[in-house]
Design an enzyme around this catalytic site. Structure first.
Site, PDB file in Angstrom:
ATOM      1  N   ASP A 148     -65.236 -40.242  59.080  1.00 27.23           N
ATOM      2  CA  ASP A 148     -65.169 -39.980  60.525  1.00 27.23           C
ATOM      3  C   ASP A 148     -64.612 -41.153  61.320  1.00 27.23           C
ATOM      4  OD1 ASP A 148     -67.581 -41.363  59.841  1.00 27.23           O
ATOM      5  OD2 ASP A 148     -68.275 -41.044  61.894  1.00 27.23           O
ATOM      6  N   ASP A 162     -67.496 -40.301  52.824  1.00 21.50           N
ATOM      7  CA  ASP A 162     -68.271 -41.211  53.661  1.00 21.50           C
ATOM      8  C   ASP A 162     -69.670 -40.633  53.932  1.00 21.50           C
ATOM      9  OD1 ASP A 162     -68.917 -43.091  55.679  1.00 21.50           O
ATOM     10  OD2 ASP A 162     -67.986 -41.833  57.217  1.00 21.50           O
ATOM     11  N   ASP A 190     -72.288 -41.860  56.953  1.00 16.56           N
ATOM     12  CA  ASP A 190     -72.687 -41.751  58.366  1.00 16.56           C
ATOM     13  C   ASP A 190     -71.653 -40.948  59.159  1.00 16.56           C
ATOM     14  OD1 ASP A 190     -74.769 -43.434  57.677  1.00 16.56           O
ATOM     15  OD2 ASP A 190     -73.725 -45.238  58.351  1.00 16.56           O
TER      16      ASP A 190
HETATM   17  O1  LIG Z   1     -72.195 -46.761  66.399  1.00 14.16           O
HETATM   18  C1  LIG Z   1     -72.101 -47.152  65.252  1.00 14.16           C
HETATM   19  C2  LIG Z   1     -71.757 -46.295  64.204  1.00 14.16           C
HETATM   20  C3  LIG Z   1     -71.661 -46.790  62.929  1.00 14.16           C
HETATM   21  N1  LIG Z   1     -71.912 -48.090  62.700  1.00 14.16           N
HETATM   22  C4  LIG Z   1     -71.827 -48.610  61.351  1.00 14.16           C
HETATM   23  O2  LIG Z   1     -70.571 -48.390  60.797  1.00 14.16           O
HETATM   24  C5  LIG Z   1     -70.715 -48.175  59.400  1.00 14.16           C
HETATM   25  C6  LIG Z   1     -70.188 -46.843  59.039  1.00 14.16           C
HETATM   26  O3  LIG Z   1     -70.741 -46.395  57.803  1.00 14.16           O
HETATM   27  P1  LIG Z   1     -70.109 -45.205  56.970  1.00 14.16           P
HETATM   28  O4  LIG Z   1     -71.123 -44.797  55.957  1.00 14.16           O
HETATM   29  O5  LIG Z   1     -68.890 -45.777  56.365  1.00 14.16           O
HETATM   30  O6  LIG Z   1     -69.845 -44.131  57.938  1.00 14.16           O
HETATM   31  C7  LIG Z   1     -72.184 -48.294  59.067  1.00 14.16           C
HETATM   32  O7  LIG Z   1     -72.470 -49.595  58.691  1.00 14.16           O
HETATM   33  C8  LIG Z   1     -72.774 -47.913  60.395  1.00 14.16           C
HETATM   34  O8  LIG Z   1     -74.067 -48.315  60.559  1.00 14.16           O
HETATM   35  C9  LIG Z   1     -72.247 -48.933  63.704  1.00 14.16           C
HETATM   36  O9  LIG Z   1     -72.478 -50.130  63.478  1.00 14.16           O
HETATM   37  N2  LIG Z   1     -72.343 -48.437  64.975  1.00 14.16           N
HETATM   38 MG   LIG Z   2     -68.848 -42.688  58.920  1.00 10.34          MG
END
Ligand SMILES: O=c1ccn([C@@H]2O[C@H](COP(=O)(O)O)[C@@H](O)[C@H]2O)c(=O)[nH]1
Ligand SMILES: [Mg+2]
Length: 194
Positions: A144, A13, A15
């Protein structure tokens, strides 16, 4: 394992795992709202920042995350660049598996540019951007999010990348940081990297 090779396939992943969404968010938020809540007010206990804060701040959170370019400004998590290169160079097949924030118009392209800039072009070429990670095959997914669900039963095991907001995640597999990728993955994948 892949049906064509015995090379384990590791999905990673972005973020909160490879790049620090939390730090970039709070830098932008505290600048935009100097009288608002601060990162130091307390650890996050829920996955989404907008759900952590008082509802009066939800639009402000959304607006920071929706800003074009926001996802291009996230910095790598300590050890992530080195760990990805080690995993790949030593024989794992490794792909980035990340969800786009659909109300940010440049999120997907910023994520690709961020991978190329901080991790190297080969990592941008290894990216899968999808809202549904259960569609992606792999042996493990390092993520995460406390629960990674979608329309299908995943074939991967969820390795939870430890954070304050995923302490109660149901998966038994947990990685406390990039320094411990070998100790975490080797027992799961059955062999050390080639
Ligand atoms: O507080 C938050 C944290 C994350 N998001 C969004 O969730 C997905 C997670 O992306 P990954 O790359 O799969 O970790 C992403 O679209 C983030 O921006 C959120 O909306 N609010
Ligand atoms: Mg993530």
């Amino acid at each position: 394992m892949s049906p064509l090779t015995s090379t384990p396939l590791v999905l990673v992943d972005m973020d909160g795992v490879l790049v620090d969404l939390e730090a970039a968010f709070w830098d932008a938020f505290e600048t935009a709202h100097p009288a608002g809540p601060r990162r130091t007010d307390g650890d996050r206990t829920v996955f989404r920042i907008d759900e952590q804060l008082d509802p009066q701040w939800r639009d402000a959170v959304r607006s920071i995350m929706a800003a074009p370019g926001f996802f291009g400004g996230l910095r790598p998590v300590p050890g992530a660049v080195e760990a990805l290169d080690e995993m790949l160079d030593e024989g794992w097949d490794v792909r980035i598996c990340t969800a786009p924030l659909l109300h940010n118009p440049t999120c997907a392209s910023d994520k690709l540019a961020s991978l190329a800039r901080h991790f190297g072009q080969r990592w941008a070429e290894r990216a899968v951007i999808t809202k549904d990670k259960t569609l992606v095959r792999g042996d493990v997914l390092i993520d995460d999010k406390p629960v990674v669900n979608g329309d299908w039963t995943p074939v991967w095991k969820h390795v939870v990348f430890a954070a304050t907001y995923n302490q109660a995640a149901p998966s038994p597999y947990r990685m406390t940081g990039w320094a411990s990728w070998r100790q975490t993955l080797t027992p799961l994948l059955g062999r050390t990297a080639a």
